[in-house]
Scaffold this active site. Structure first.
Site, mmCIF file in Angstrom:
data_model
loop_
_atom_site.group_PDB
_atom_site.id
_atom_site.type_symbol
_atom_site.label_atom_id
_atom_site.label_comp_id
_atom_site.label_asym_id
_atom_site.label_seq_id
_atom_site.Cartn_x
_atom_site.Cartn_y
_atom_site.Cartn_z
ATOM 1 N N GLY A 1 -13.284 13.968 -43.535
ATOM 2 C CA GLY A 1 -12.922 12.597 -43.915
ATOM 3 C C GLY A 1 -13.181 11.593 -42.814
ATOM 4 C CB SER B 1 -17.970 12.773 -43.735
ATOM 5 O OG SER B 1 -18.781 11.900 -42.995
ATOM 6 C CE1 TYR C 1 -27.271 9.615 -38.590
ATOM 7 C CE2 TYR C 1 -27.434 11.794 -37.613
ATOM 8 C CZ TYR C 1 -27.166 10.986 -38.695
ATOM 9 O OH TYR C 1 -26.790 11.555 -39.880
ATOM 10 N N GLY D 1 -12.958 12.039 -39.742
ATOM 11 C CA GLY D 1 -11.963 12.218 -38.696
ATOM 12 C C GLY D 1 -10.538 11.992 -39.150
ATOM 13 C CG PHE D 2 -7.772 9.879 -42.669
ATOM 14 C CD1 PHE D 2 -7.184 8.783 -42.056
ATOM 15 C CD2 PHE D 2 -7.110 10.480 -43.728
ATOM 16 C CE1 PHE D 2 -5.969 8.283 -42.498
ATOM 17 C CE2 PHE D 2 -5.894 9.987 -44.180
ATOM 18 C CZ PHE D 2 -5.318 8.886 -43.572
ATOM 19 C CG PHE D 3 -8.944 15.179 -43.813
ATOM 20 C CD1 PHE D 3 -8.021 14.366 -44.453
ATOM 21 C CD2 PHE D 3 -10.136 15.447 -44.460
ATOM 22 C CE1 PHE D 3 -8.271 13.836 -45.712
ATOM 23 C CE2 PHE D 3 -10.398 14.919 -45.715
ATOM 24 C CZ PHE D 3 -9.469 14.115 -46.351
#
Length: 342
Positions: free
Chosen positions: A210, A207, A61, A212-214
Site C-alpha cells: 500500500g 506496491s 525512475y 508503505g501504508f501497511f
C-alpha cells in the site's frame, strides 16, 4: 532467523526469479530525494546475498538514474546472480506525463537502458504504460524483434487491460503482467488474474504494501519528505485517511495475534494469492528487506485470508493519482488503423 527465499517460474516461457523481488524506484525517484548511491548499492547487494535477486527498475525512475545505479551495483560478478526487469514508455515534460509505444521509441528506449544498466540483455522488459494511440500489435512487433536480436529475453506489460493482454500475447508470448495488487488494491482480481492464468502469464504485484501504508499506517503520511508524490494520493488525503487508518489498525490487530509485523502480514496475503505471484516491495532500508523476506514464513489460514480480504470494503479513495493510466483505460486502436509511411 535466516529465511530461504524460494525460486519460482514466472510465466511459461522459462524465466525463473526469486519468490519476492525488490522494487528499486524509491532509491532514485518519487518518494522524496534521491538516496545516497553508496548506501543503495550496499542495500542491493544485501538483497541479492539474501536471495532476493529479481530487481525491478524503469527508465522513468529518476528519470534514468535508477538504471545507472543498478548498473553500478551489478559490477564485480553480480550480474550473473540477478534477473533484471526494466520498463519503457513513460516520459515527463513540463510536469506532464506522456506515454509512447511507437516502434522507433521502443527500440531507442531499450538500447538506452542497456547502456545505462551496462548489460547486454534485459531479462524482462515491460511496456510501463499502454500508449492508447498505438495498436499494441505495433509495439509488440518491435519487442519481438528485440527478443530475436538477444537484447531482451522476456516481455511484460504493466497496467494493461484484458483485451490488450490478449492481443499482445497473440503477437509474442507475455511472460509477466505487473499491476498494483495489495490488501486495498483488488481491482485486477475479477478479470485480469483469471486471464493471466489462462494464458500462463506470471503476475508481479507492485506496491504490495500500500505504498508503505501497511508498514506504518498514518505515521507514514505525517513523515513524508518534501517531494514525495504519495502526498497526492487520494487514499492519503485528510478526508480519506481517517477511514483508512481503521484498515491499518485491523491489520495490526491480526498481526499481533500472528506474531508478525503488519507489513509482513500484508505481504504474506499477497504471497498467498498463488505460486504465479511475485510481489516487488520497494525499500531503501536493509532492515525492511529483512522484514519483507520474513513475510515468506508467515502462513495464513483460509479464515485469516477471508478476514484480511474483507478489509478492502472499508477503503476510501482511488488507488492511483492518475486513474486514466491504469488498466481499465488501456485499450488500443485496432491494427488496421495504423498507417505506416512507405
Amino acid at each position: 532467523m535466516e529465511v530461504n527465499v524460494p525460486r519460482v517460474k514466472l510465466g511459461s516461457q522459462g524465466l525463473e526469479v526469486s519468490k519476492q523481488g525488490l522494487g528499486c524506484m524509491g532509491m532514485s525517484a518519487s518518494y522524496g530525494q534521491r538516496k545516497p548511491e553508496a548506501e543503495m548499492i550496499q542495500l542491493i547487494h544485501h538483497a541479492i546475498n539474501s536471495g532476493v535477486t529479481f530487481l525491478d527498475t524503469s527508465d522513468a525512475y529518476g528519470p534514468h538514474t535508477n538504471e545507472i545505479l543498478i548498473g553500478k551495483a551489478l559490477k564485480g560478478g553480480m550480474r550473473e546472480k540477478v534477473q533484471i526487469a526494466s520498463k519503457f514508455g513513460i516520459t515527463h515534460k513540463d510536469g506532464k506525463m506522456d506515454i509512447h509505444g511507437e516502434p522507433e521509441y521502443v527500440r531507442a528506449s531499450c538500447e538506452a537502458s542497456l547502456k545505462r544498466l551496462d548489460i547486454d540483455c534485459i531479462d524482462l522488459y515491460y511496456v510501463h504504460r499502454i500508449d492508447t494511440r498505438v495498436p499494441i500489435e505495433v509495439t509488440m512487433g518491435e519487442l519481438k524483434k528485440l527478443v530475436e536480436e538477444g537484447k531482451i529475453k522476456y516481455v511484460g506489460l504493466s497496467e494493461a487491460s484484458v483485451s490488450t493482454i490478449r492481443r499482445a500475447h497473440a503477437v509474442h508470448p507475455i511472460t509477466a503482467v505487473q499491476n498494483e495488487w495489495s490488501l486495498w488494491s483488488r481491482d485486477l482480481e475479477e478479470e485480469l488474474v483469471p486471464t493471466c492464468r489462462e494464458l500462463g502469464i506470471g503476475i508481479v504485484p507492485y506496491s504490495p504494501l500500500g505504498r508503505g501504508f501497511f508498514s506504518l499506517g498514518p505515521k507514514l503520511i505525517q513523515n513524508l519528505p518534501q517531494g514525495d508524490y504519495r502526498k497526492l494520493f487520494p487514499r492519503f488525503s485528510a478526508e480519506n485517511l481517517e477511514t483508512n487508518k481503521v484498515v491499518y489498525e485491523k491489520i495490526s490487530e491480526i498481526a499481533t495475534r500472528k506474531g508478525c509485523t503488519p507489513s509482513q502480514l500484508a505481504l504474506a496475503w499477497v504471497h498467498h494469492q498463488g505460486d504465479d505471484v511475485c510481489p516487488i516491495p520497494g525499500t531503501t532500508k536493509i532492515d525492511n528487506i529483512n522484514e519483507n523476506i520474513g513475510a515468506l514464513e508467515v502462513k495464513l489460514t483460509p479464515e485469516e485470508m477471508t478476514q484480511l480480504s474483507a478489509l478492502a470494503d472499508l477503503v476510501k479513495g482511488e488507488r492511483h493519482v492518475v486513474m486514466e493510466n491504469t488498466w481499465m483505460h488501456s485499450n488500443t486502436p485496432p491494427l488496421s488503423s495504423w498507417k505506416v509511411d512507405t
